[in-house]
Design a protein around this motif. Sequence first.
Motif, mmCIF file in Angstrom:
data_model
loop_
_atom_site.group_PDB
_atom_site.id
_atom_site.type_symbol
_atom_site.label_atom_id
_atom_site.label_comp_id
_atom_site.label_asym_id
_atom_site.label_seq_id
_atom_site.Cartn_x
_atom_site.Cartn_y
_atom_site.Cartn_z
ATOM 1 N N HIS A 1 0.828 -1.202 0.000
ATOM 2 C CA HIS A 1 0.000 0.000 0.000
ATOM 3 C C HIS A 1 0.862 1.252 0.000
ATOM 4 N N ALA B 1 2.103 1.749 -3.444
ATOM 5 C CA ALA B 1 0.998 2.212 -4.298
ATOM 6 C C ALA B 1 0.637 3.660 -4.003
ATOM 7 N N ASN B 2 0.749 4.075 -2.746
ATOM 8 C CA ASN B 2 0.383 5.440 -2.394
ATOM 9 C C ASN B 2 1.441 6.454 -2.799
ATOM 10 N N SER C 1 -3.597 -6.325 -3.454
ATOM 11 C CA SER C 1 -2.761 -5.137 -3.276
ATOM 12 C C SER C 1 -1.630 -5.114 -4.291
ATOM 13 N N CYS D 1 -0.795 -2.200 -6.862
ATOM 14 C CA CYS D 1 0.504 -1.590 -6.651
ATOM 15 C C CYS D 1 1.277 -1.571 -7.971
#
Lengths: 149, 940
Positions: free
Chosen positions: B137, B140-141, B171, B175
């Motif tokens: 995460h 990905a963020n 995820s 991602c």
Amino acid sequence: KKLAGRGSIRFILIQNRAGKTRLAKWYMQFDDDEKQKLIEEVHAVVTVRDAKHTNFVEFRNFKIIYRRYAGLYFCICVDVNDNNLAYLEAIHNFVEVLNEYFHNVCELDLVFNFYKVYTVVDEMFLAGEIRETSQTKVLKQLLMLQSLE
Amino acid sequence: MLAGSRPGVGKAATSRRLAPLCSPSPGKSKEAEIKRINKELANIRSKFKGDKALDGYSKKKYVCKLLFIFLLGHDIDFGHMEAVNLLSSNRYTEKQIGYLFISVLVNSNSELIRLINNAIKNDLASRNPTFMGLALHCIANVGSREMAEAFAGEVPKILVAGDTMDSVKQSAALCLLRLYRTSPDLVPMGDWTSRVVHLLNDQHLGVVTAATSLITTLAQKNPEEFKTSVSLAVSRLSRIVTSASTDLQDYTYYFVPAPWLSVKLLRLLQCYPPPEDPAVRGRLTECLETILNKAQEPPKSKKVQHSNAKNAVLFEAISLIIHHDSEPNLLVRACNQLGQFLQHRETNLRYLALESMCTLASSEFSHEAVKTHIDTVINALKTERDVSVRQRAVDLLYAMCDRSNAQQIVAEMLSYLETADYSIREEIVLKVAILAEKYAVDYAWYVDTILNLIRIAGDYVSEEVWYRVIQIVINRDDVQGYAAKTVFEALQAPACHENLVKVGGYILGEFGNLIAGDPRSSPLVQFNLLHSKFHLCSVPTRALLLSTYIKFVNLFPEVKPTIQDVLRGDSQLRNADVELQQRAVEYLRLSTVASTDILATVLEEMPPFPERESSILAKLKKKKGPSTVTDLEDTKRERSVDVNGGPEPAPASASAAVGPSPAVPACCDGLGNNLLLFCSLMSRGVSQPQRAFPKHPRISAGGSEFVCKNNGVLFENQLLQIGLKSEFRQNLGRMFIFYGNKTSTQFLNFTPTPVPRCGLDSLTRTHLNLQTKPVDPTVDGGAQVQQVVNIECVSDFTEAPVLNIQFRYGGTFQNVSVQLPITLNKFFQPTEMSSQDFFQRWKQLSNPQQEVQNIFKAKHPMDTEITKAKIIGFGSALLEEVDPNPANFVGAGIIHTKTSQTGCLLRLEPNLQAQMYRLTLRTSKETVSQRLCELLSQQF
């Protein structure tokens, strides 16, 4: 600003009627000034609309899909050719999860448990895409994470 | 839920400690809050700097406080290191706060990135699904390039590994999608790609949901590699739509089975044309029919969530049907369904139906079906409360307009314009102007419509619109008398919009003579009418009127003294505005010294404007983006060819050689610019102003650089410079060749001769006709002579003509030969078309001899904007959003020759990694495909 690729969320905002941001999740690079400007613009665009209006509003080169719950506006900014109703219900699905997780959620829950709200968001939306839509699965995962605290 | 604020605060321990920081106490001022925050920040800082090492729990607590303060809108400039330290904790809560801080506060170029990446790496390798999830995460963020460099190899492995947990797979898929979006070059396709496609078959619908987004994005850029996803997506979709509403358990949302996944699968299918395999195609058609059928069934719930989810799928299905544009039955059914929504009580549905119908209107299969809803749409324009809905109604009326209903639609738009919201007036004006022009059978109607536009919404009538009406009036002599009469009458109104004065001034200056026979509109009456408006107008309009006056001097010798008096007046001759003063001085002088002949030449009626794409259409496209302006005419192949002008009135006469001033397009305008021009006209020396050409010397053998442009220096040596200016329209062209003597000595016996070159088969026929007149055989030192070559393309050709120049210079005989850059693509007319149309025609041209392909190395840097400019310069239309892969370029146009018109489609696929291009040309004629491919390949 040109976007890379089609069909993804640019940002999610939760704001109250006074314009206070309760959640801002960005899926595109913006600098701080731009973020602040976007927040203000979204607030200005959304709060003037009434219940007879659509839940969609054009916004720069994008559109905002939004829904109001009590004093809070949940806004998702997507591409103009994205599916409006799918995102409108994605908002509701998200709100139902929050409601379940925080046992009848209110604005202050979002304020004080901001770090948990981010977790909920990441479970349901990631990289600007819908990640998981099953409320059962999301809540199960959230409870598991809660148990680790 | 969220029904109001409850008195209680949050439940978790952390939140109670944060409470004093943010309690909104109304009495206290902003300063007090800042004071409190600063105190808290100082406290945290001292904790971090203190001698005693903080335990994980305290570190987490303070980092969390910092985050909270940041989210309240205060700057935070410390705590990053403590946050990074939290990443290596083994406690979930500590790790989570650390990652959250990083995602929210650390920007990509932070020096901490190495430490962060290290922690992420450890978590990815931890085999602990919770930690792996947090790390994925975070990637990905943040999605930075550094992270792509570090993890683009690892993430795909996690995604396709057999033992990865479902939630981690979800995820990992997204991602990877984020990394691919930020740095596609760092995510090479590989063994994992085929395995990713098979995730569409996964048992876990959450995995399928995440994977579908990834596959859709990858398929847009690599359609071939992900082709197999089509049949898998169809069968997945089929299983969902035919399932009973309880089959999918947690993925059923208000009795609708997996609505979001269905939408995503339908979007994935929109990356591709209709499936070729009849079985897959049949199955997909069944799915779409089932979705349409379900829309007719009674709802399973009265909740809006139920209908929204169901309709989300329905609208996406309709988008796919429109995208395929191949099943008339489905298209008409979709149209009928949308027709029902047009009258639905939900505003959302009415809005979406209008929007979706707009695209249906451009399909030939459903255009007629859409038209049957015209009354409902007009009614929406009058009754909808939400301006965005009315806007969609305007869009739809525009899209459904054709010859049969144009008068009605234009009238309705005009009447709506009287009360329309300010925000959309300009757009409506553009639309009315375009429709009026496109469907004008009777040009009197067109002129009336535009004058009405100016009357109703003069402020919103942009330059393009009034330029355009003038271009059209000038190009059509059957409407000139009517236009003169109509503007004359419109100008009688005591208060008229300045745009009307401009149009009126221009038209009367050109065609006032056509109504001068009537004593009610005699020359003097016309002049007095215009001059009565003069003092209320802005400077540019007054400048234009001055030009009208000098035109009157030529048209009506009887008013010359009156006009000279006006020009002589102090308010003109001594006007503070330099442009006005200059015009007054020059025009006065011109009217005094010039003979009638010269006046008649200088002030001749404007020649027709060249036909090009309507400048208004171009403006609307710019305003709305190309994809939103559906040019129905193109799809229906009934282009009106008689009226088409350019974005600016072109310099078509000698008087315009200086170039029209950008602000006022005008006949007479070039005139106002300077006396030099006047002098050059008087002396009849047709010398082109030097600035038409770049100054720097360049030697060119007439090479490929002229393929995509028409003007420039063709050749230069120490003696001679040859400049070119050319224009082409359909199969005709005109080239101005300028020969400049760079020496101070005369050239004698100067004879330039352009000759078509002999291709292999040219013994039997001519492909290209060139006509020209000999130039003056003496060219003085420093002088320039001009030669005009008229060009006619008879049939398609490969060999460019040659320009042979012979002259004597200081006793020696000089011989120069250059290739004239007249290439086949010069006879290209761009054609706009929709994605559906493009691919439909592309398929029709699938014989092997119709396609020519070339794969070649890039000779220049691969820059998107330059490539676009080259394709447009090449002459074809550049079609945006047509190719599913946005990195590709597609174009379309028609090659005009005297004997035939050849439709051409082209597609250019850059491969940045390999620095290569693949260029594909499809036309109905092999030789044309071949030649265009050669020409265009040289350009990159």
